[in-house]
Design an enzyme around this catalytic site. Structure first.
Site, PDB file in Angstrom:
ATOM      1  N   ASN A 207       0.851  -1.187   0.000  1.00 15.95           N
ATOM      2  CA  ASN A 207       0.000   0.000   0.000  1.00 15.95           C
ATOM      3  C   ASN A 207       0.890   1.242   0.000  1.00 15.95           C
ATOM      4  O   ASN A 207       2.115   1.127  -0.003  1.00 15.95           O
ATOM      5  CB  ASN A 207      -0.934  -0.031   1.202  1.00 15.95           C
ATOM      6  CG  ASN A 207      -0.151  -0.146   2.468  1.00 15.95           C
ATOM      7  OD1 ASN A 207       0.660   0.707   2.761  1.00 15.95           O
ATOM      8  ND2 ASN A 207      -0.344  -1.234   3.215  1.00 15.95           N
ATOM      9  N   ILE A 307      -3.979  -7.253  13.823  1.00 13.03           N
ATOM     10  CA  ILE A 307      -3.063  -7.220  14.976  1.00 13.03           C
ATOM     11  C   ILE A 307      -3.636  -6.338  16.092  1.00 13.03           C
ATOM     12  O   ILE A 307      -3.662  -6.705  17.264  1.00 13.03           O
ATOM     13  CB  ILE A 307      -1.676  -6.678  14.549  1.00 13.03           C
ATOM     14  CG1 ILE A 307      -1.157  -7.440  13.328  1.00 13.03           C
ATOM     15  CG2 ILE A 307      -0.688  -6.755  15.695  1.00 13.03           C
ATOM     16  CD1 ILE A 307       0.025  -6.781  12.620  1.00 13.03           C
ATOM     17  N   LYS A 338     -14.691   2.391  13.665  1.00  9.03           N
ATOM     18  CA  LYS A 338     -13.484   1.551  13.727  1.00  9.03           C
ATOM     19  C   LYS A 338     -12.971   1.438  15.149  1.00  9.03           C
ATOM     20  O   LYS A 338     -12.608   0.363  15.607  1.00  9.03           O
ATOM     21  CB  LYS A 338     -12.404   2.150  12.805  1.00  9.03           C
ATOM     22  CG  LYS A 338     -11.196   1.277  12.649  1.00  9.03           C
ATOM     23  CD  LYS A 338     -10.344   1.659  11.456  1.00  9.03           C
ATOM     24  CE  LYS A 338     -11.048   1.376  10.146  1.00  9.03           C
ATOM     25  NZ  LYS A 338     -10.258   1.692   8.975  1.00  9.03           N
ATOM     26  N   LYS A 342     -12.565  -2.069  17.081  1.00 10.42           N
ATOM     27  CA  LYS A 342     -11.260  -2.613  17.460  1.00 10.42           C
ATOM     28  C   LYS A 342     -11.036  -2.555  18.970  1.00 10.42           C
ATOM     29  O   LYS A 342     -10.293  -3.343  19.514  1.00 10.42           O
ATOM     30  CB  LYS A 342     -10.141  -1.858  16.750  1.00 10.42           C
ATOM     31  CG  LYS A 342     -10.303  -1.874  15.229  1.00 10.42           C
ATOM     32  CD  LYS A 342      -9.001  -2.068  14.518  1.00 10.42           C
ATOM     33  CE  LYS A 342      -9.209  -2.037  13.019  1.00 10.42           C
ATOM     34  NZ  LYS A 342      -8.139  -2.676  12.280  1.00 10.42           N
TER      35      LYS A 342
HETATM   36  O1  C5P Z   1      -9.005  -1.833   9.621  1.00 13.10           O
HETATM   37  P1  C5P Z   1      -7.983  -0.853   9.226  1.00 13.10           P
HETATM   38  O2  C5P Z   1      -6.868  -1.429   8.416  1.00 13.10           O
HETATM   39  O3  C5P Z   1      -8.499   0.401   8.597  1.00 13.10           O
HETATM   40  O4  C5P Z   1      -7.392  -0.376  10.631  1.00 13.10           O
HETATM   41  C1  C5P Z   1      -6.275   0.410  10.758  1.00 13.10           C
HETATM   42  C2  C5P Z   1      -5.633   0.187  12.089  1.00 13.10           C
HETATM   43  O5  C5P Z   1      -5.570  -1.196  12.400  1.00 13.10           O
HETATM   44  C3  C5P Z   1      -4.188   0.639  12.078  1.00 13.10           C
HETATM   45  O6  C5P Z   1      -3.826   1.027  13.386  1.00 13.10           O
HETATM   46  C4  C5P Z   1      -3.452  -0.619  11.660  1.00 13.10           C
HETATM   47  O7  C5P Z   1      -2.108  -0.589  12.077  1.00 13.10           O
HETATM   48  C5  C5P Z   1      -4.243  -1.709  12.334  1.00 13.10           C
HETATM   49  N1  C5P Z   1      -4.311  -2.978  11.592  1.00 13.10           N
HETATM   50  C6  C5P Z   1      -3.805  -4.118  12.156  1.00 13.10           C
HETATM   51  N2  C5P Z   1      -3.862  -5.299  11.474  1.00 13.10           N
HETATM   52  C7  C5P Z   1      -4.462  -5.376  10.270  1.00 13.10           C
HETATM   53  C8  C5P Z   1      -4.992  -4.218   9.684  1.00 13.10           C
HETATM   54  C9  C5P Z   1      -4.893  -3.027  10.378  1.00 13.10           C
HETATM   55  O8  C5P Z   1      -3.271  -4.044  13.269  1.00 13.10           O
HETATM   56  N3  C5P Z   1      -4.520  -6.533   9.636  1.00 13.10           N
END
Ligand code: C5P
Length: 402
Positions: A207, A307, A338, A342
């Site tokens: 990305n 994560i 979000k 999370k």
């Molecule tokens: O769901 P999204 O990717 O938009 O969320 C962004 C947040 O989640 C960021 O803090 C990113 O580091 C974390 N993230 C993660 N593992 C993933 C995707 C995103 O920890 N597979």
């Protein structure tokens, strides 16, 4: 006051006559001071005087066998907790803005990862010249801090902005830049950059994250005294001073590295743009077009583990967990959802559809979102400044949960 290592870099302007007083202020405050000067500077202030005041040899030459044997310029750049460029002439600022490194001062300025404070001094018309304005703007965006110049009578006979700030004022600003060591005995984990998910041995899904925001956050944590681990996706950025860097490539590697660091960490900032999906079966060798005829390969994707969500689901034990959200529409509402999904303590949302900040830029405009939906919108700021505001808030959250 804590004893810190201050490197004073002197470029050639009449205001260099104030540098001995600056060194005296710094030594009085208990700091260890070293000094490098340009050839031009040594016409305005005697290196012997500087040497006597800071108590160690003053260096000016890049290529000097005897000097280099004692301490090379990179070691000097690494040694400093802060570098102060005083006076900062238009020429030295221009060279730094352009990455030139052709003498000891410019090489040291380029090599250091310590915070840099510049105290400009020049003729008012030089200060106002579009070239200087542009150089100062670029340096600010890169996190260089400026003190002055102040207005008044200038040595060249003009009146106006261009006087170097007084030594006491610069010394006070240095204390501010060195900052409170507010995160000592705190272990911090920061993730940065994008992950790279292999398709085959030469291609990958990734990305657009540059990693600059996460690197700035790690740099600021270290500056405040935190023991800082930076888990970084592929990035050419240099590791900030006093930061331990763990390089990873894929989301699975990032997860492993973060989980290994978490047990002893008090704060996790997940600034990385983790790929949400990865090719389910990456080819171990290059997929060759000639083997496919006219067809294109179909790449099956699987979800990567989240994560941040995984860590938030674990017992928190007083830990603060911060997530990021890069959104291109309905930024605040999406960020609020979000954060709730999370379960982190703070979400830093940024609008990546803006053209004046975000991806690959040195600036960012973010919104801090808290559980419950409370939001604080920051203006467009240098990423170093966003990082400082973020740690101010994290420290407040830690204080109120203690
Ligand atoms: O769901 P999204 O990717 O938009 O969320 C962004 C947040 O989640 C960021 O803090 C990113 O580091 C974390 N993230 C993660 N593992 C993933 C995707 C995103 O920890 N597979």
């Amino acid at each position: 006051m804590e004893r810190r290592r201050v490197l004073v870099a002197v470029s050639g302007g009449i205001a260099a006559y104030k540098v001995p007083e600056l060194i005296r202020c710094l030594v009085r405050a208990g700091h260890t001071v070293r000094c490098v000067v340009t050839d031009a500077a040594s016409h305005f202030v005697s290196p012997l005087v500087l040497q006597a005041l800071c108590g160690s040899p003053v260096r000016s030459q890049l290529f000097d066998a005897s000097e280099e044997s004692e301490i090379d310029h990179v070691a000097l750049a690494d040694w400093a907790d802060i570098v102060v460029l005083a006076p900062a002439t238009a020429n030295t600022l221009a060279r730094l803005a352009n990455g030139l490194a052709d003498d000891l001062v410019s090489t040291t300025l380029l090599a250091t990862r310590a915070p840099l404070l510049a105290a400009p001094a020049m003729n008012v018309n030089m200060w106002r010249h579009p070239a200087t304005r542009e150089n100062v703007g670029r340096l600010r965006d890169r996190g260089v801090r400026f003190i002055g110049p102040e207005s008044g009578a200038l040595a060249c006979g003009w009146e106006g902005e261009g006087r170097m700030s007084e030594p006491e004022t610069i010394a006070a600003e240095i204390e501010l830049c060195l900052g409170p060591r507010s995160l000592t005995s705190t272990r911090v984990v920061v993730t940065a950059g994008g992950t790279r998910e292999p398709i085959d041995s030469v291609r990958a899904l990734t990305n657009r994250s540059s990693g600059k925001m996460g690197f700035a956050i790690a740099a600021e944590a270290a500056r405040r005294g935190a023991e800082t681990v930076l888990v970084a996706g592929p990035s050419a950025l240099s590791t900030p001073q006093s930061v331990r860097r763990v390089d990873v490539e894929t989301a699975l590697e990032m997860r492993e590295a973060v989980l290994a660091e978490m047990p002893t960490a008090s704060v996790l900032v997940m600034a990385a743009a983790v790929a949400d999906f990865r090719p389910s079966k990456p080819a171990t060798t290059k997929i060759r077009k000639e083997d496919l005829g006219d067809s294109a390969p179909v790449i099956e994707l699987v979800r990567n583990p989240d994560i941040l969500a995984e860590i938030c689901a674990q017992p928190r034990d007083g830990r603060i967990v911060v997530g990021f959200a890069a959104e291109d529409r309905d930024v605040l509402e999406t960020a609020r959802r979000k954060l709730a999904r999370k379960g982190c303590d703070l979400l830093v949302a940024n609008d990546v559809s803006r053209t004046d900040g975000g991806f690959d830029s040195d600036r960012n405009a973010v919104i801090f979102v808290r559980p419950g939906g409370e939001a604080e919108e920051l203006p467009l700021l240098a990423k170093a400044e966003v990082a400082a505001r973020l740690w101010d808030l994290i420290e407040k959250l830690r204080g109120s949960s203690a």
